[in-house]
Design a protein around this motif. Sequence first.
Motif, mmCIF file in Angstrom:
data_model
loop_
_atom_site.group_PDB
_atom_site.id
_atom_site.type_symbol
_atom_site.label_atom_id
_atom_site.label_comp_id
_atom_site.label_asym_id
_atom_site.label_seq_id
_atom_site.Cartn_x
_atom_site.Cartn_y
_atom_site.Cartn_z
ATOM 1 N N ILE A 10 68.397 -3.048 75.009
ATOM 2 C CA ILE A 10 67.590 -4.171 74.522
ATOM 3 C C ILE A 10 67.621 -5.314 75.534
ATOM 4 C CG2 ILE A 10 67.507 -6.007 72.774
ATOM 5 C CD1 ILE A 10 68.289 -3.813 70.706
ATOM 6 N N ILE A 11 68.803 -5.608 76.036
ATOM 7 C CA ILE A 11 68.947 -6.667 77.037
ATOM 8 C C ILE A 11 68.154 -6.325 78.295
ATOM 9 C CG2 ILE A 11 70.620 -7.821 78.551
ATOM 10 C CD1 ILE A 11 72.686 -7.252 76.196
ATOM 11 N N ALA A 24 58.632 -6.588 78.751
ATOM 12 C CA ALA A 24 58.925 -5.198 78.406
ATOM 13 C C ALA A 24 59.164 -4.425 79.704
ATOM 14 C CB ALA A 24 57.769 -4.594 77.617
ATOM 15 N N ASP A 25 60.422 -4.258 80.069
ATOM 16 C CA ASP A 25 60.783 -3.590 81.314
ATOM 17 C C ASP A 25 61.358 -2.209 81.007
ATOM 18 O OD1 ASP A 25 61.660 -2.762 83.794
ATOM 19 O OD2 ASP A 25 62.743 -4.616 84.246
ATOM 20 N N GLU A 26 60.459 -1.247 80.828
ATOM 21 C CA GLU A 26 60.886 0.112 80.500
ATOM 22 C C GLU A 26 61.675 0.741 81.642
ATOM 23 O OE1 GLU A 26 57.612 2.410 79.025
ATOM 24 O OE2 GLU A 26 57.362 1.085 77.293
ATOM 25 N N ALA A 46 61.353 -0.212 68.660
ATOM 26 C CA ALA A 46 61.399 -0.407 67.207
ATOM 27 C C ALA A 46 62.169 -1.676 66.845
ATOM 28 C CB ALA A 46 62.023 0.806 66.526
ATOM 29 N N ALA A 47 63.284 -1.915 67.513
ATOM 30 C CA ALA A 47 64.084 -3.115 67.232
ATOM 31 C C ALA A 47 63.318 -4.383 67.600
ATOM 32 C CB ALA A 47 65.411 -3.062 67.983
ATOM 33 N N VAL A 48 62.661 -4.365 68.744
ATOM 34 C CA VAL A 48 61.880 -5.534 69.174
ATOM 35 C C VAL A 48 60.723 -5.775 68.204
ATOM 36 C CG1 VAL A 48 60.411 -6.481 71.007
ATOM 37 C CG2 VAL A 48 62.572 -5.349 71.593
ATOM 38 N N PHE A 93 62.078 -13.706 70.578
ATOM 39 C CA PHE A 93 61.407 -14.193 69.373
ATOM 40 C C PHE A 93 60.947 -15.636 69.551
ATOM 41 C CE2 PHE A 93 61.336 -16.072 65.115
ATOM 42 C CZ PHE A 93 60.662 -15.113 64.383
ATOM 43 N N THR A 94 61.846 -16.489 70.009
ATOM 44 C CA THR A 94 61.493 -17.900 70.158
ATOM 45 C C THR A 94 60.495 -18.108 71.290
ATOM 46 O OG1 THR A 94 63.482 -18.318 71.490
ATOM 47 C CG2 THR A 94 63.620 -18.781 69.125
ATOM 48 N N TYR A 95 60.575 -17.299 72.338
ATOM 49 C CA TYR A 95 59.597 -17.406 73.419
ATOM 50 C C TYR A 95 58.205 -17.055 72.914
ATOM 51 C CZ TYR A 95 57.315 -16.877 77.916
ATOM 52 O OH TYR A 95 56.462 -17.027 78.986
ATOM 53 N N ASN A 96 58.112 -16.017 72.127
ATOM 54 C CA ASN A 96 56.816 -15.550 71.641
ATOM 55 C C ASN A 96 56.224 -16.453 70.565
ATOM 56 O OD1 ASN A 96 56.167 -13.168 73.179
ATOM 57 N ND2 ASN A 96 58.007 -12.302 72.288
#
Length: 98
Positions: A10-11, A24-26, A46-48, A93-96
């Motif tokens: 996630i990080i 989103a850095d896959e 899914a978590a994001v 979340f806060t950025y978006n």
Amino acid sequence: MTDETLSRAIIDYLGRGRSPFPKADEGAVVASAGGDAADVLVRVRAAVAEMMAIEVDWSATTLAEGGRKAQAVMAARHPELGDDALAALYWAFTYNWR
């Protein structure tokens, strides 16, 4: 018990600590998760998505409060996430929502 692989992914996925903004850095997940990357990426996405879908009453909540609320919801739903992963989700979340 913390799921270190998922938490790290996630990080890495969000770019926390490497990027000035969430992304989103896959590729970063593939590099860190190796052979399990496909499964880990599904879980990370899914978590994001779950975090971003948490509803907040923005008419009565500041951005920071809303982020903390969403972070607390994710911590309760996903005790396997480490504190750093939850912080990365809060950041995204806060950025978006700013």
